[in-house]
Design a protein around this motif. Structure first.
Motif, PDB file in Angstrom:
ATOM      1  N   VAL A 194       3.880   8.001  -1.736  1.00 48.47           N
ATOM      2  CA  VAL A 194       5.140   7.347  -1.351  1.00 48.47           C
ATOM      3  C   VAL A 194       6.162   8.372  -0.887  1.00 48.47           C
ATOM      4  CG1 VAL A 194       7.067   5.972  -2.220  1.00 48.47           C
ATOM      5  CG2 VAL A 194       4.727   5.405  -2.897  1.00 48.47           C
ATOM      6  N   ALA A 195       6.263   9.500  -1.610  1.00 51.40           N
ATOM      7  CA  ALA A 195       7.269  10.511  -1.285  1.00 51.40           C
ATOM      8  C   ALA A 195       7.008  11.199   0.044  1.00 51.40           C
ATOM      9  CB  ALA A 195       7.328  11.558  -2.401  1.00 51.40           C
ATOM     10  N   ALA A 196       5.788  11.117   0.555  1.00 50.09           N
ATOM     11  CA  ALA A 196       5.453  11.815   1.796  1.00 50.09           C
ATOM     12  C   ALA A 196       5.987  11.125   3.045  1.00 50.09           C
ATOM     13  CB  ALA A 196       3.938  11.959   1.909  1.00 50.09           C
ATOM     14  N   HIS A 197       6.426   9.865   2.943  1.00 46.87           N
ATOM     15  CA  HIS A 197       6.884   9.122   4.122  1.00 46.87           C
ATOM     16  C   HIS A 197       8.286   9.562   4.529  1.00 46.87           C
ATOM     17  CE1 HIS A 197       3.363   6.666   3.764  1.00 46.87           C
ATOM     18  NE2 HIS A 197       3.726   6.169   2.582  1.00 46.87           N
ATOM     19  N   ALA A 198       8.476   9.786   5.821  1.00 44.86           N
ATOM     20  CA  ALA A 198       9.771  10.248   6.321  1.00 44.86           C
ATOM     21  C   ALA A 198      10.883   9.269   5.996  1.00 44.86           C
ATOM     22  CB  ALA A 198       9.690  10.484   7.832  1.00 44.86           C
ATOM     23  N   CYS A 199      10.622   7.978   6.079  1.00 46.46           N
ATOM     24  CA  CYS A 199      11.665   6.994   5.807  1.00 46.46           C
ATOM     25  C   CYS A 199      12.134   7.068   4.355  1.00 46.46           C
ATOM     26  CB  CYS A 199      11.181   5.589   6.139  1.00 46.46           C
ATOM     27  SG  CYS A 199       9.731   5.041   5.189  1.00 46.46           S
ATOM     28  N   VAL A 200      11.186   7.335   3.447  1.00 53.16           N
ATOM     29  CA  VAL A 200      11.525   7.451   2.025  1.00 53.16           C
ATOM     30  C   VAL A 200      12.350   8.706   1.783  1.00 53.16           C
ATOM     31  CG1 VAL A 200      10.553   7.821  -0.280  1.00 53.16           C
ATOM     32  CG2 VAL A 200       9.536   6.133   1.260  1.00 53.16           C
ATOM     33  N   ARG A 201      11.892   9.853   2.332  1.00 54.72           N
ATOM     34  CA  ARG A 201      12.626  11.105   2.130  1.00 54.72           C
ATOM     35  C   ARG A 201      14.040  10.992   2.676  1.00 54.72           C
ATOM     36  NH1 ARG A 201       9.446  13.770  -1.425  1.00 54.72           N
ATOM     37  NH2 ARG A 201      10.992  15.408  -1.240  1.00 54.72           N
ATOM     38  N   THR A 202      14.176  10.405   3.857  1.00 53.02           N
ATOM     39  CA  THR A 202      15.496  10.286   4.477  1.00 53.02           C
ATOM     40  C   THR A 202      16.429   9.442   3.619  1.00 53.02           C
ATOM     41  OG1 THR A 202      14.564  10.531   6.689  1.00 53.02           O
ATOM     42  CG2 THR A 202      16.737   9.504   6.520  1.00 53.02           C
ATOM     43  N   ALA A 225       2.452  20.218  -1.199  1.00 47.80           N
ATOM     44  CA  ALA A 225       2.684  21.411  -0.383  1.00 47.80           C
ATOM     45  C   ALA A 225       2.290  21.213   1.078  1.00 47.80           C
ATOM     46  CB  ALA A 225       1.918  22.595  -0.969  1.00 47.80           C
ATOM     47  N   SER A 226       1.416  20.240   1.357  1.00 42.35           N
ATOM     48  CA  SER A 226       0.900  20.075   2.723  1.00 42.35           C
ATOM     49  C   SER A 226       1.484  18.869   3.449  1.00 42.35           C
ATOM     50  CB  SER A 226      -0.626  19.957   2.686  1.00 42.35           C
ATOM     51  OG  SER A 226      -1.032  18.850   1.887  1.00 42.35           O
ATOM     52  N   ARG A 227       2.360  18.103   2.799  1.00 39.08           N
ATOM     53  CA  ARG A 227       2.923  16.946   3.481  1.00 39.08           C
ATOM     54  C   ARG A 227       3.801  17.409   4.636  1.00 39.08           C
ATOM     55  NH1 ARG A 227       6.356  15.756  -1.862  1.00 39.08           N
ATOM     56  NH2 ARG A 227       8.163  17.073  -1.441  1.00 39.08           N
ATOM     57  N   GLU A 228       3.915  16.587   5.664  1.00 35.52           N
ATOM     58  CA  GLU A 228       4.665  16.967   6.860  1.00 35.52           C
ATOM     59  C   GLU A 228       6.159  16.971   6.613  1.00 35.52           C
ATOM     60  OE1 GLU A 228       3.621  14.681  10.244  1.00 35.52           O
ATOM     61  OE2 GLU A 228       1.490  15.138  10.146  1.00 35.52           O
ATOM     62  N   VAL A 229       6.654  16.050   5.790  1.00 37.64           N
ATOM     63  CA  VAL A 229       8.097  15.932   5.559  1.00 37.64           C
ATOM     64  C   VAL A 229       8.464  16.609   4.245  1.00 37.64           C
ATOM     65  CG1 VAL A 229      10.020  14.325   5.295  1.00 37.64           C
ATOM     66  CG2 VAL A 229       8.101  13.751   6.798  1.00 37.64           C
ATOM     67  N   ALA A 230       9.402  17.566   4.310  1.00 37.87           N
ATOM     68  CA  ALA A 230       9.916  18.263   3.120  1.00 37.87           C
ATOM     69  C   ALA A 230       8.803  18.702   2.173  1.00 37.87           C
ATOM     70  CB  ALA A 230      10.916  17.375   2.381  1.00 37.87           C
ATOM     71  N   PRO A 231       7.881  19.528   2.627  1.00 39.00           N
ATOM     72  CA  PRO A 231       6.792  19.965   1.739  1.00 39.00           C
ATOM     73  C   PRO A 231       7.319  20.815   0.587  1.00 39.00           C
ATOM     74  CG  PRO A 231       6.841  21.273   3.745  1.00 39.00           C
ATOM     75  CD  PRO A 231       7.838  20.174   3.949  1.00 39.00           C
ATOM     76  N   LEU A 232       6.578  20.842  -0.503  1.00 34.73           N
ATOM     77  CA  LEU A 232       6.934  21.658  -1.658  1.00 34.73           C
ATOM     78  C   LEU A 232       6.757  23.132  -1.303  1.00 34.73           C
ATOM     79  CD1 LEU A 232       7.474  22.164  -4.702  1.00 34.73           C
ATOM     80  CD2 LEU A 232       5.010  21.931  -5.060  1.00 34.73           C
ATOM     81  N   ARG A 233       7.845  23.865  -1.376  1.00 34.13           N
ATOM     82  CA  ARG A 233       7.776  25.311  -1.180  1.00 34.13           C
ATOM     83  C   ARG A 233       9.001  25.943  -1.831  1.00 34.13           C
ATOM     84  NH1 ARG A 233       8.734  24.076   4.564  1.00 34.13           N
ATOM     85  NH2 ARG A 233       6.503  24.470   4.857  1.00 34.13           N
ATOM     86  N   GLN A 234       8.880  27.197  -2.153  1.00 38.16           N
ATOM     87  CA  GLN A 234       9.986  27.927  -2.759  1.00 38.16           C
ATOM     88  C   GLN A 234      10.965  28.363  -1.691  1.00 38.16           C
ATOM     89  OE1 GLN A 234       8.780  31.085  -5.397  1.00 38.16           O
ATOM     90  NE2 GLN A 234      10.770  32.099  -5.324  1.00 38.16           N
ATOM     91  N   ALA A 235      12.244  28.031  -1.868  1.00 39.25           N
ATOM     92  CA  ALA A 235      13.261  28.464  -0.920  1.00 39.25           C
ATOM     93  C   ALA A 235      13.331  29.991  -0.910  1.00 39.25           C
ATOM     94  CB  ALA A 235      14.618  27.877  -1.297  1.00 39.25           C
ATOM     95  N   ASP A 279       0.848  -1.186   0.000  1.00 36.55           N
ATOM     96  CA  ASP A 279       0.000   0.000   0.000  1.00 36.55           C
ATOM     97  C   ASP A 279       0.893   1.249   0.000  1.00 36.55           C
ATOM     98  OD1 ASP A 279      -1.791   2.041   0.376  1.00 36.55           O
ATOM     99  OD2 ASP A 279      -2.584   1.286   2.291  1.00 36.55           O
ATOM    100  N   PRO A 280       0.812   2.138  -1.022  1.00 35.33           N
ATOM    101  CA  PRO A 280       1.646   3.336  -1.068  1.00 35.33           C
ATOM    102  C   PRO A 280       1.463   4.260   0.133  1.00 35.33           C
ATOM    103  CG  PRO A 280       0.617   2.944  -3.187  1.00 35.33           C
ATOM    104  CD  PRO A 280      -0.042   2.013  -2.213  1.00 35.33           C
ATOM    105  N   ALA A 281       0.347   4.149   0.837  1.00 30.08           N
ATOM    106  CA  ALA A 281       0.092   5.008   1.992  1.00 30.08           C
ATOM    107  C   ALA A 281       0.644   4.427   3.289  1.00 30.08           C
ATOM    108  CB  ALA A 281      -1.409   5.253   2.143  1.00 30.08           C
ATOM    109  N   ASP A 282       1.184   3.220   3.245  1.00 31.55           N
ATOM    110  CA  ASP A 282       1.661   2.522   4.443  1.00 31.55           C
ATOM    111  C   ASP A 282       3.184   2.636   4.546  1.00 31.55           C
ATOM    112  OD1 ASP A 282       2.234   0.863   6.563  1.00 31.55           O
ATOM    113  OD2 ASP A 282       1.016  -0.820   5.840  1.00 31.55           O
ATOM    114  N   GLY A 283       3.663   3.665   5.252  1.00 32.73           N
ATOM    115  CA  GLY A 283       5.091   3.879   5.382  1.00 32.73           C
ATOM    116  C   GLY A 283       5.797   2.746   6.102  1.00 32.73           C
ATOM    117  N   THR A 284       5.134   2.141   7.091  1.00 32.50           N
ATOM    118  CA  THR A 284       5.741   1.033   7.836  1.00 32.50           C
ATOM    119  C   THR A 284       6.014  -0.153   6.922  1.00 32.50           C
ATOM    120  OG1 THR A 284       4.574   1.734   9.835  1.00 32.50           O
ATOM    121  CG2 THR A 284       5.459  -0.509   9.791  1.00 32.50           C
TER     122      THR A 284
END
Length: 520
Positions: free
Chosen positions: A389-397, A473-483, A338-343
């Motif tokens: 998938v990209a929203a999971h902290a483990c994936v971003r890290t 833009a609303s994900r908790e980990v590394a949201p899309l925003r302009q530096a 499941d793409p929504a299941d980070g665990t």
């Protein structure tokens, strides 16, 4: 080549920007033209984004930038030779006004400009008070008359280039300032009108200036331990041994011209010396790592296409971070997770063999655990789930760590949606590339059609893109925003070549051509 001597002739030849059918590029000089000037004219004549320009050169020995005791009265004025050099280099017209023509009310009635003090109180400005006030005043006067689309200046006069870029930005002038690499003579001496003052013996001694600067450059390409006092003392000693009278040796941040105590990233090492009656200036750009460019922006903004071409033009490695997240999403789907299941996704990250390679034709290939997934990761199914998938902290890290390892030595341009904020916050250039939702939907439809996928109605594509924007833009980990220090570049209405040229221009404002030439 047409010779223009009055403001009326100039205005008639230049036309207004609205009347022009091709761009006008402008090279201002003080005459006594040499190979450095010829190079500027040749570059000015090259097509930009597919449009061949007209080139105007001006020759004006500006009295406002000479101080008491300087060489205004004896500054070389070889008029016929200047006409020949400009014509042979490809200029379409040469503007050579008199002082009375350019200052019809006299110097006393002229509105004068004064660039910021912090840009003048270093390097040449400290030793030539009022010099850059005179430069800024006359160049602004010329720009007001010519109204070019592009102003070309040599990087040799680096402080002047920085000040005139600031002038154009502060006055909101609708033109691009393009710096061009220093041209050197056979012995390494930077081309200069004042080199003709040197005797044969003085010329031999003067070679120590470029040699001392070049000797300081090589070790710093691989080491960040560039202590300014040690570096400056070493260069000064080399110059004094050659019996050159040192006016200054300084290490500065190239764009703000603030002094550096230790080199990190880019640094400007500049010196001025006197050799006999001749004053010579020169500099070099020091780098502790190769250039690093971060291009962010929402889905469908055209990042991959232009970033790939931009990287090839600058000789940089192209890093498509979005492809990395897409590849992982493809793998998650293939494993039935499941793409929504980070665990459930986290175990899939262990031992992940993800590779990006560039094919001989320049297209990037993506492989994951032995599978070539270049085309599969562009499917609508992957596109629809990659944000989950990209929203999971483990994936971003995991992927951020891999991307940072790839960019440790620089020399690359990375594109994605958190490159400038999370992956490479110290990039030399950050761009937020974007377009309206309607424009991105139109591009997405064309891409799906080209790849052989079914094309939904444009309204449905717009809804999908807007939804993905919100998720990114609303994900908790590394949201899309302009530096905060990123430049926004809106691509609606721009052809691909126009976007690439805009990126090159932004890159050149931060990384000089002499430090990182374009790929041949």
């Amino acid at each position: 080549m047409q010779l223009l001597q009055t403001r009326a002739e100039l205005l008639h030849w230049c036309e207004t920007p609205a009347q022009r059918t091709v761009p006008l590029h402008f090279v201002p000089t003080m005459g006594a033209l040499h190979r450095g000037h010829s190079s500027l004219v040749e570059v000015a004549g090259r097509p930009v984004a597919g449009s061949a320009p007209r080139v105007l050169v001006s020759v004006f020995v500006n009295p406002l930038q000479f101080g008491p005791g300087e060489d205004f009265s004896c500054y070389p004025r070889p008029l016929e030779a200047d006409e020949r050099v400009a014509s042979e280099a490809g200029a379409d017209a040469l503007f050579r006004p008199s002082v009375e023509e350019l200052f019809p009310g006299g110097e006393g009635q002229l509105t004068r400009l004064s660039p910021p003090r912090e840009l003048q109180e270093v390097l040449c400005g400290r030793h030539r008070p009022g010099h850059f006030d005179g430069v800024a005043t006359v160049v602004a006067r010329l720009l007001g008359l010519v109204r070019p689309e592009r102003l070309l200046l040599g990087e040799k006069d680096w402080q002047q280039l920085v000040i005139l870029r600031r002038l154009v930005a502060d006055l909101g002038l609708p033109l691009r300032v393009q710096g061009c690499a220093t041209v050197r003579e056979g012995d390494g001496l930077a081309c200069s009108s004042r080199n003709r003052y040197l005797s044969a013996l003085e010329r031999l001694r003067a070679r120590a200036l470029p040699q001392a600067l070049a000797a300081a450059r090589e070790p710093l390409m691989v080491s960040a331990d560039g202590s300014a006092p040690v570096l400056l003392a070493t260069v000064r000693t080399a110059l004094e041994r050659a019996e050159l009278e040192v006016e200054y040796v300084e290490l500065l941040q190239p764009h703000s011209l603030t002094p550096l105590t230790r080199l990190s990233g880019l640094g400007l090492l500049a010196a001025a010396v006197r050799c006999g009656s001749c004053r010579l200036i020169d500099h070099t750009i020091l780098m502790t790592r190769q250039p690093l460019v971060a291009i962010d922006g929402p889905a469908g903004a055209g990042k991959s296409t232009v970033t790939r071409a931009f990287a090839a033009r600058l000789g940089l490695v192209y890093l498509d971070t979005g492809a990395m997240y897409r590849a992982l999403t493809w793998w998650v789907r293939r494993q039935g997770v499941d793409p929504a299941d980070g665990t459930a996704i986290e175990p899939l990250l262990k031992g992940l063999d993800l590779k990006l390679t560039t094919a001989t034709v320049g297209e990037q290939r993506v492989s994951l655990n032995g599978h070539d997934v270049t085309e599969a990761i562009r499917s609508p199914e992957v596109t629809g789930q990659v944000s989950l998938v990209a929203a999971h902290a483990c994936v971003r890290t995991a992927l951020t760590r891999q991307q940072q390892a790839m960019g440790e030595r620089g020399g690359l341009v990375a594109e994605g949606r958190d490159i400038g904020t999370a992956v490479f916050p110290d990039a030399d250039l950050k761009v937020f590339l974007t377009a309206t939702v309607a424009e991105r939907a139109r591009r997405r439809a064309l891409d799906l059609e080209r790849r052989g996928f079914a094309v939904p109605p444009l309204v449905e594509l717009q809804q999908q893109i807007a939804g993905r924007d919100h998720a990114d833009a609303s994900r908790e980990v590394a949201p899309l925003r302009q530096a905060p220090d990123a430049v926004e570049l809106i691509t609606d209405g721009l052809a691909i070549e126009g976007v690439i040229q805009a990126l090159v221009d932004l890159f050149r404002e931060r990384v000089p051509e002499e430090a990182w030439p374009e790929a041949s």
